[in-house]
Motif scaffolding. Structure first.
Motif, PDB file in Angstrom:
ATOM      1  N   GLU A   2       0.835  -1.212   0.000  1.00 44.52           N
ATOM      2  CA  GLU A   2       0.000   0.000   0.000  1.00 44.52           C
ATOM      3  C   GLU A   2       0.872   1.265   0.000  1.00 44.52           C
ATOM      4  OE1 GLU A   2      -4.207   0.591   2.206  1.00 44.52           O
ATOM      5  OE2 GLU A   2      -2.612  -0.261   3.402  1.00 44.52           O
ATOM      6  N   GLU A   5       0.037   7.296   0.766  1.00 47.14           N
ATOM      7  CA  GLU A   5      -1.225   8.040   0.660  1.00 47.14           C
ATOM      8  C   GLU A   5      -2.411   7.134   0.992  1.00 47.14           C
ATOM      9  OE1 GLU A   5       1.259   8.307  -1.583  1.00 47.14           O
ATOM     10  OE2 GLU A   5       1.802  10.370  -1.001  1.00 47.14           O
ATOM     11  N   ASP A   6      -2.375   5.901   0.473  1.00 51.29           N
ATOM     12  CA  ASP A   6      -3.479   4.963   0.738  1.00 51.29           C
ATOM     13  C   ASP A   6      -3.574   4.661   2.233  1.00 51.29           C
ATOM     14  OD1 ASP A   6      -4.133   4.829  -1.880  1.00 51.29           O
ATOM     15  OD2 ASP A   6      -3.088   2.923  -2.276  1.00 51.29           O
ATOM     16  N   GLN A   9      -5.107   7.586   3.911  1.00 51.66           N
ATOM     17  CA  GLN A   9      -6.503   7.767   3.513  1.00 51.66           C
ATOM     18  C   GLN A   9      -7.399   6.741   4.216  1.00 51.66           C
ATOM     19  OE1 GLN A   9      -6.650   8.376  -0.760  1.00 51.66           O
ATOM     20  NE2 GLN A   9      -7.339  10.387  -0.026  1.00 51.66           N
ATOM     21  N   ASN A  10      -6.895   5.525   4.375  1.00 54.49           N
ATOM     22  CA  ASN A  10      -7.683   4.453   4.984  1.00 54.49           C
ATOM     23  C   ASN A  10      -7.661   4.476   6.506  1.00 54.49           C
ATOM     24  OD1 ASN A  10      -8.407   3.418   2.500  1.00 54.49           O
ATOM     25  ND2 ASN A  10      -6.590   2.095   2.375  1.00 54.49           N
TER      26      ASN A  10
END
Ligand code: FE2
Length: 287
Positions: A2, A5-6, A9-10
């Motif tokens: 991942e 940023e992911d 974001q999560n």
């Protein structure tokens, strides 16, 4: 894998930077509850991004404190000097009042006298005075990046010695029994050599790794040259643009990356009572 940023974001919380260089507050988490996978990944990424992260209004008992620190890795063995919680000896109790004046109002990185200095620490504010007692952190990557290329190059070839012996000179070690204990501690933890500039094992960023508490000298230099270079670097640590300052409340938690920062515990709350609980996480050999 991942992306950064992911992961952020999560993550089920909000990250609010305190300035562009160092420090962020994290909102919307109850750290006393078991933390899910996305939360853990997000907290770890936020620490890499901001070097020190803060939480407010938490209630950490020894078990939840240990669980939180454990997301970063193995915990350090009990500190050889600091008092600890009996049932959880890996939690150091940092207690100050009229008879135990605060002594960490000097810039330092924790436990650099070990061969593997800690990855970081999780510090919990258990009893906080009504005013004073802020802690300051400074980014050693920002400091390194602000040096001229010539100075960076010169420092990168150097190593410095770090020693726990400074505790021997503290007011807490006056009796002969304490002096003897100190000799034992020194046998267990002899002085260590570390690079003056280290590379962060996760971000790859370079950071200054000498500090005014535990570093005794730079190896291979005449003492006057070593002292002059260290003095110059320690002055740089005091640059406000590399720093963040945190005002503690009861239930505040600070987690810092000890590989990329130094800190300074402002002692202005003396003689009021303060109690902090600290857990330190194992690190690796600096390179
Ligand atoms: Fe410290």
């Amino acid at each position: 894998m991942e992306s950064r940023e992911d992961i952020m974001q999560n993550a089920p919380f909000e990250t609010v930077p305190m300035n562009p260089v160092i420090g962020a507050e994290i909102h919307g988490l109850d750290l006393s509850k078991p933390l899910g996978e996305r939360t853990v990944a997000g907290i770890k990424q936020a620490l890499l991004d901001h070097q020190v992260i803060f939480f407010r209004g938490q209630e950490l008992d020894p078990d939840s404190h240990m669980r939180l620190a454990g997301i970063f890795g193995e915990l350090e063995p009990p500190h050889p000097i600091f008092p600890k919680i009996e049932s959880h000896p890996q939690i150091a109790v940092l207690e100050n009042d009229e008879n135990r004046p605060p002594e960490t109002n000097i810039w330092h990185t924790d436990v650099t006298w070990r061969d593997k200095p800690p990855l970081g620490s999780v510090l919990y504010g258990a009893e906080i005075p009504v005013s004073g007692g802020d802690t300051m952190w400074a980014s050693m990557t920002a400091l390194y990046e602000a040096l001229s290329p010539s100075m960076q190059k010169m420092l990168e070839g150097l190593r410095a010695v770090h020693s726990i012996a400074v505790f021997a000179n503290s007011g807490n070690y006056e009796t002969s029994q304490d002096a003897e204990k100190m000799m034992d501690v020194l046998k267990l933890y002899p002085p260590q050599s570390h690079p003056v500039i280290r590379t962060h094992p996760e971000t790859g960023k370079k950071a200054l790794f000498v500090n005014s508490t535990f570093t005794t000298h730079i190896e291979g230099l005449p003492l006057d040259e070593s002292a002059a270079i260290l003095k110059f670097l320690y002055e740089k640590v005091k640059t406000p643009e590399f720093q963040v300052r945190f005002k503690w409340e009861k239930g505040s938690v600070a987690i810092w990356d000890n590989r990329a920062t130094q800190h300074y515990a402002v002692a202005d709350y003396y003689p009021q009572y303060r109690r902090m609980h600290r857990i330190t996480i194992n690190g690796d050999v600096p390179y």
